[in-house]
Design an enzyme around this catalytic site. Structure first.
Site, short mmCIF file in Angstrom:
data_model
loop_
_atom_site.label_atom_id
_atom_site.label_comp_id
_atom_site.label_asym_id
_atom_site.label_seq_id
_atom_site.Cartn_x
_atom_site.Cartn_y
_atom_site.Cartn_z
N SER A 14 35.44 45.07 49.04
CA SER A 14 34.93 45.98 50.06
C SER A 14 34.14 45.24 51.14
CB SER A 14 34.03 47.04 49.42
OG SER A 14 34.73 47.69 48.40
N1 SAM Z 1 34.34 46.21 43.53
C1 SAM Z 1 35.39 45.30 43.87
C2 SAM Z 1 34.88 43.98 44.36
O1 SAM Z 1 33.65 43.82 44.51
O2 SAM Z 1 35.72 43.11 44.60
C3 SAM Z 1 36.39 45.88 44.84
C4 SAM Z 1 37.10 47.01 44.27
S1 SAM Z 1 38.65 47.39 44.99
C5 SAM Z 1 38.16 48.20 46.45
C6 SAM Z 1 39.10 48.69 43.85
C7 SAM Z 1 39.46 48.20 42.49
O3 SAM Z 1 39.56 49.33 41.63
C8 SAM Z 1 40.80 47.50 42.43
O4 SAM Z 1 40.67 46.23 41.90
C9 SAM Z 1 41.64 48.41 41.55
O5 SAM Z 1 42.60 47.74 40.77
C10 SAM Z 1 40.58 49.06 40.70
N2 SAM Z 1 40.97 50.33 40.06
C11 SAM Z 1 41.75 51.33 40.56
N3 SAM Z 1 41.86 52.33 39.67
C12 SAM Z 1 41.13 51.96 38.58
C13 SAM Z 1 40.85 52.59 37.33
N4 SAM Z 1 41.35 53.79 37.00
N5 SAM Z 1 40.06 51.92 36.47
C14 SAM Z 1 39.55 50.69 36.77
N6 SAM Z 1 39.80 50.05 37.93
C15 SAM Z 1 40.55 50.69 38.83
#
Ligand code: SAM
Length: 244
Positions: free
Chosen positions: A89
């Site tokens: 993000s």
């Molecule tokens: N917080 C992260 C960072 O600091 O790099 C960025 C997050 S990215 C915007 C969103 C993440 O949520 C992705 O890596 C995606 O694979 C994960 N994601 C999506 N659905 C999910 C779920 N049901 N459970 C866990 N992770 C999930």
């Protein structure tokens, strides 16, 4: 030339190269540190984020180590791709969401969406322990290795579907969801401590969503507040599959 002289020259040469490499590495770390301080001043402080613990954490965590191959862009106020169609993000949003959680050093936090591990590291600078869940296995494994390499012993990474939370470690003082959900997941509300806060983007994943702050009051009642429009990658997982 005597053989011992040649060997001495080789040793001197190796020492020189070794010293130059470490001087260069130290110099580029200092350049990154300066860019990081500038990013915090421009993208966070100037935009109204005042919490000193959040600012301190974001001045410290080396974002360039969470975006391999894109180090030069690490301190711009933009999201960046981290592979598998996912993103790290934008720094302002990381700062804002961390600020909204209102956490301190004794708190236990759950993050859904580990991604690169950057948000977890920022939280880990402030709170006692961060439990974080990532649904894409290679991302979860590399974030776990990266956080370990950087010395974050107070972060535990699990590969799984974060929609259901992590009941074994609940209740949590705060929960942060870093992917857009179509609704606020009831298991997460259940795992939030009374008095706790959850920051979560809610809405259609392919349109603009609302960053929401969910507060569980001490009497257990839930209050929600829209904070601002955001654009996150979708929260995926079993809960979104149509009924069979
Ligand atoms: N917080 C992260 C960072 O600091 O790099 C960025 C997050 S990215 C915007 C969103 C993440 O949520 C992705 O890596 C995606 O694979 C994960 N994601 C999506 N659905 C999910 C779920 N049901 N459970 C866990 N992770 C999930």
């Amino acid at each position: 030339m005597q053989r011992w002289e040649a060997r001495l020259n080789l040793v001197q040469w190796m020492l020189l190269v070794g010293t130059s490499v470490s001087v260069l590495a130290a110099t580029s770390e200092e350049v990154y540190r300066q860019r990081r301080l500038q990013m915090v001043a421009r993208a966070l402080e100037a935009e109204g984020i005042k919490d000193q613990a959040v600012l301190r954490a974001m001045r410290k965590v080396p974002r360039h180590k969470f975006v391999p191959g894109q180090e030069k862009r690490a301190y711009e106020n933009w999201p960046l791709p981290i592979g598998y169609g996912q993103t790290i993000s934008q720094p302002y949003i990381v700062g804002l969401m961390t600020d909204l959680l209102d956490v301190d050093k004794d708190d236990i936090v759950l993050e859904v969406g580990t991604g690169s591990g950057y948000q977890a590291a920022v939280l880990a600078e402030i709170v006692k322990h961060v439990y974080t869940i990532e649904i894409i296995k290679p991302l979860g494994l590399s974030a776990r290795a990266r956080l370990r390499r950087l010395g974050y012993t107070n972060v535990t990474v699990k590969v799984g579907d974060g929609y259901y939370g992590w009941p074994e470690h609940a209740p949590f003082d705060a929960i942060i969801v870093t992917a857009a959900a179509s609704h606020i997941p009831p298991p997460l509300v259940k795992q939030l401590k009374p008095g706790g806060k959850m920051a979560i983007p809610v809405g259609n994943p392919f349109q603009v969503q609302n960053l929401m702050l969910v507060e569980k009051r001490p009497d257990g009642k839930i209050r929600t507040r829209n904070i601002l429009p955001v654009a996150f990658v979708p929260l995926t997982g079993g809960h979104d599959r149509p009924e069979e």
